[in-house]
Design an enzyme around this catalytic site. Structure first.
Site, PDB file in Angstrom:
ATOM      1  N   ASP A 190       0.904  -1.147   0.000  1.00 53.28           N
ATOM      2  CA  ASP A 190       0.000   0.000   0.000  1.00 53.28           C
ATOM      3  C   ASP A 190       0.941   1.195   0.000  1.00 53.28           C
ATOM      4  O   ASP A 190       1.555   1.504   1.025  1.00 53.28           O
ATOM      5  CB  ASP A 190      -0.881   0.012   1.250  1.00 53.28           C
ATOM      6  CG  ASP A 190      -1.874   1.163   1.201  1.00 53.28           C
ATOM      7  OD1 ASP A 190      -1.458   2.281   0.835  1.00 53.28           O
ATOM      8  OD2 ASP A 190      -3.052   0.958   1.510  1.00 53.28           O
ATOM      9  N   HIS A 191       1.094   1.841  -1.150  1.00 50.09           N
ATOM     10  CA  HIS A 191       2.186   2.822  -1.251  1.00 50.09           C
ATOM     11  C   HIS A 191       2.001   4.000  -0.294  1.00 50.09           C
ATOM     12  O   HIS A 191       2.948   4.703   0.016  1.00 50.09           O
ATOM     13  CB  HIS A 191       2.378   3.291  -2.702  1.00 50.09           C
ATOM     14  CG  HIS A 191       1.389   4.320  -3.139  1.00 50.09           C
ATOM     15  ND1 HIS A 191       0.150   4.008  -3.623  1.00 50.09           N
ATOM     16  CD2 HIS A 191       1.449   5.677  -3.157  1.00 50.09           C
ATOM     17  CE1 HIS A 191      -0.498   5.115  -3.925  1.00 50.09           C
ATOM     18  NE2 HIS A 191       0.266   6.152  -3.654  1.00 50.09           N
ATOM     19  N   HIS A 253      -5.908   2.693   1.046  1.00 52.26           N
ATOM     20  CA  HIS A 253      -5.221   3.874   1.580  1.00 52.26           C
ATOM     21  C   HIS A 253      -5.981   4.533   2.741  1.00 52.26           C
ATOM     22  O   HIS A 253      -5.424   4.812   3.789  1.00 52.26           O
ATOM     23  CB  HIS A 253      -4.999   4.916   0.485  1.00 52.26           C
ATOM     24  CG  HIS A 253      -4.360   4.353  -0.764  1.00 52.26           C
ATOM     25  ND1 HIS A 253      -3.418   3.363  -0.722  1.00 52.26           N
ATOM     26  CD2 HIS A 253      -4.523   4.654  -2.074  1.00 52.26           C
ATOM     27  CE1 HIS A 253      -3.026   3.065  -1.965  1.00 52.26           C
ATOM     28  NE2 HIS A 253      -3.690   3.840  -2.792  1.00 52.26           N
TER      29      HIS A 253
HETATM   30  C1  BG6 Z   1      -3.437   4.674  -6.332  1.00 52.55           C
HETATM   31  C2  BG6 Z   1      -4.748   4.715  -7.054  1.00 52.55           C
HETATM   32  O1  BG6 Z   1      -3.388   3.586  -5.455  1.00 52.55           O
HETATM   33  O2  BG6 Z   1      -3.282   5.869  -5.588  1.00 52.55           O
HETATM   34  C3  BG6 Z   1      -4.826   5.924  -7.947  1.00 52.55           C
HETATM   35  O3  BG6 Z   1      -4.909   3.540  -7.821  1.00 52.55           O
HETATM   36  C4  BG6 Z   1      -4.543   7.186  -7.186  1.00 52.55           C
HETATM   37  O4  BG6 Z   1      -6.108   6.015  -8.574  1.00 52.55           O
HETATM   38  C5  BG6 Z   1      -3.267   7.044  -6.386  1.00 52.55           C
HETATM   39  O5  BG6 Z   1      -4.416   8.239  -8.117  1.00 52.55           O
HETATM   40  C6  BG6 Z   1      -3.100   8.215  -5.449  1.00 52.55           C
HETATM   41  O6  BG6 Z   1      -1.838   8.148  -4.860  1.00 52.55           O
HETATM   42  P1  BG6 Z   1      -1.051   9.459  -4.446  1.00 52.55           P
HETATM   43  O7  BG6 Z   1       0.186   8.937  -3.810  1.00 52.55           O
HETATM   44  O8  BG6 Z   1      -0.808  10.264  -5.678  1.00 52.55           O
HETATM   45  O9  BG6 Z   1      -1.945  10.187  -3.475  1.00 52.55           O
END
Ligand code: BG6
Length: 501
Positions: A190-191, A253
């Protein structure tokens, strides 16, 4: 990067990292730039190789040139020839259609041979940077060719989201994977958990007595978590139609951020102590019954509008999206974490695409004081607010009341902002640097454990089923706004508002 107090970490980071999906977007935009920067920070071991598995016909030179271009474009640091030449030596392009199970034996021989050259000790990271429908096939291939778990070495499987599309499919996928890899070897990405400020939530809470002693329902009026994006679905319409905001952002997230804000202090910093406390939060979320959801959730889908002064399409006009799509691109809701710490304090969450701002923030609104001495007119009292800014600004904002020195009796809110603007905190390789390094050293703290995924799906499934049973009157917000009017009413009916500080 800081080493955690975690006694389960690998001593030996030497490994071959096999990336399935080696020619894909994720590899180019995130993984390669992240590995490049890890080399720069001297965090990649000496005995290390990357085998990029791809279906496309490419020579090693062609592949390396693609990688170099990607690093030039996406890395936070400019290309340094010495570092590039080190990375270049590590990369091997391996052409292989990973749906062809008969090819895995050959891949195994190739990796075993490479092991003896690189001296990577037989350790492996299998990174599935491919569409989810291939997860099972690849795991099966690894099992059949005896590549998964070997004695005296470690093998880790890295999986990107989405992990299933509901509880049922997630369970089925997990059962399959578990036949081959034990839970401790599975790293579900989960980045968001790789972002600095998300990791800082625990430090702020459990490293500061002023915060932790007030962090409960006696002092906190409500918590707001907003992950907003200006971006639309772009070319990902096909994927998004299957996912919607609930699967794309909420199941992972948003709920992960919520667990970090609401969790109890873990007994130590070991990965399972932390993940156990996070899991308890998910279990304590009040059940999303249809009666509860009727008043507490708002779904949205963007229509056309303006972003940064330029006209943009509505969701239904996007590529690969049907003109009658009922897929949500926005969700706002109120939820309760029913435990001793939080009972009675609502959590408001919202996330959506094509909103007026791109930002991720957590607002903690403290309870107001009785208006006995000051603020005799209730409306004048500004509450204490603590804002944890995740991106693009990173840091902490705090609002408190002080005397207005320019008047006799006036009181003004003072805004203390320690955050700084950092555009690199978006969905950039940075988060992957931390995550890849943790995979190598065997620290799964920042990855979702199966029971977390299971609980998150249990909650999300109920929301999805509820949404699917309704007609939503989409589109119901203009691109460039902050979502449907009902999302504002959700708080207004509780006498509250979304803070935008
Ligand atoms: C990803 C989603 O996990 O997270 C995307 O699949 C989204 O749709 C992105 O744009 C948002 O990540 P961040 O780090 O740009 O807030």
């Amino acid at each position: 990067m800081r080493m955690d107090n975690n006694d389960q970490l690998s001593q030996d980071l030497s490994a071959i990292m096999v990336i399935f999906g080696g020619t894909g977007d994720l590899t180019h935009r995130k993984l390669m730039p992240a590995i490049y920067n890890l080399i720069r920070d001297q965090l990649i071991p000496e005995h290390f190789a990357i085998v990029a598995v791809g279906r496309r016909d490419k020579t090693e030179e062609e592949y390396l040139s693609d990688v170099r271009n990607a690093i030039t474009k996406y890395s936070r640091n400019k290309i340094d020839e010495a570092i590039w030449s080190r990375l270049q030596e590590m990369i091997h392009y391996y052409k292989f259609d990973f749906t062809d199970l008969s090819g895995y034996q050959e891949l195994k021989l190739y990796l075993d041979q490479l092991d003896t050259v690189v001296k990577s000790g037989g350790n492996r990271v299998y990174y599935l940077a491919v569409a989810p429908e291939y997860f099972e096939t690849i795991v099966q291939g690894l099992q059949a060719s005896d590549m998964a778990v070997k004695k005296d070495t470690w093998s880790r499987l890295v999986i990107e989201k989405p992990f299933g599309k509901d509880l049922k499919t997630a369970r089925a996928l997990n059962d399959k994977i578990n036949e081959v890899f034990p839970e401790k070897s599975i790293y579900r990405i989960d980045h968001y958990l790789g972002k600095e400020m998300i990791q800082n939530i625990m430090v702020l809470r459990f490293g500061n007595s002023i915060f932790e002693s007030l962090w409960n329902n006696r002092f906190i009026d409500n918590v707001q978590i907003s992950l907003s994006e200006k971006l639309g679905v772009g070319t990902r319409g096909g994927y998004f139609e299957q996912a919607g905001t609930m699967r794309d952002m909420l199941q992972n997230h948003i709920l992960q951020v919520l667990t970090l804000v609401a969790m109890e202090p873990p007994i130590n910093l070991k990965m399972d102590s932390i993940r156990t406390e996070k899991q308890k939060v998910l279990e304590a979320i009040e059940e999303f019954t249809p009666e509860f959801l009727k008043n507490n959730v708002v779904f949205g889908q963007y229509g056309k509008g303006m972003i940064d002064g330029a006209p943009v399409l509505g969701y239904r006009e996007e590529q690969n999206v049907p003109s009658s799509s009922e897929t949500e691109t926005f969700v706002a809701m109120k939820l309760h974490v029913n435990n001793f710490r939080w009972a009675g304090t609502p959590f408001y969450i919202r996330t959506g695409k094509r909103l007026a701002t791109s930002s991720a923030e957590i607002v903690i609104q403290f309870k107001s004081l009785p208006n006995i001495l000051y603020f005799k007119d209730q409306d004048l009292q500004e509450p204490n607010l603590l804002v944890l800014r995740i991106q693009p600004s990173v840091g902490v904002f705090f609002q408190f009341n002080t005397k207005d020195f320019s008047s006799h009796n006036g009181i003004v809110p003072t805004k203390m902002d320690t955050s700084y603007y950092n555009p690199m905190q978006g969905n950039t390789p940075e988060a992957y640097e931390r995550l890849i390094f943790d995979i190598l050293r065997g620290d799964a703290t920042l990855f979702s454990r199966w029971d977390e995924v299971e609980s998150a799906w249990t909650a999300t499934d109920r929301l999805i089923q509820y949404r699917e049973r309704r007609r939503n009157n989409f589109p119901n917000y203009d691109a460039g706004s902050m979502g449907p009017v009902k999302a504002f009413e959700l708080l207004a009916k509780d006498g509250r508002k979304w803070w935008n500080l």
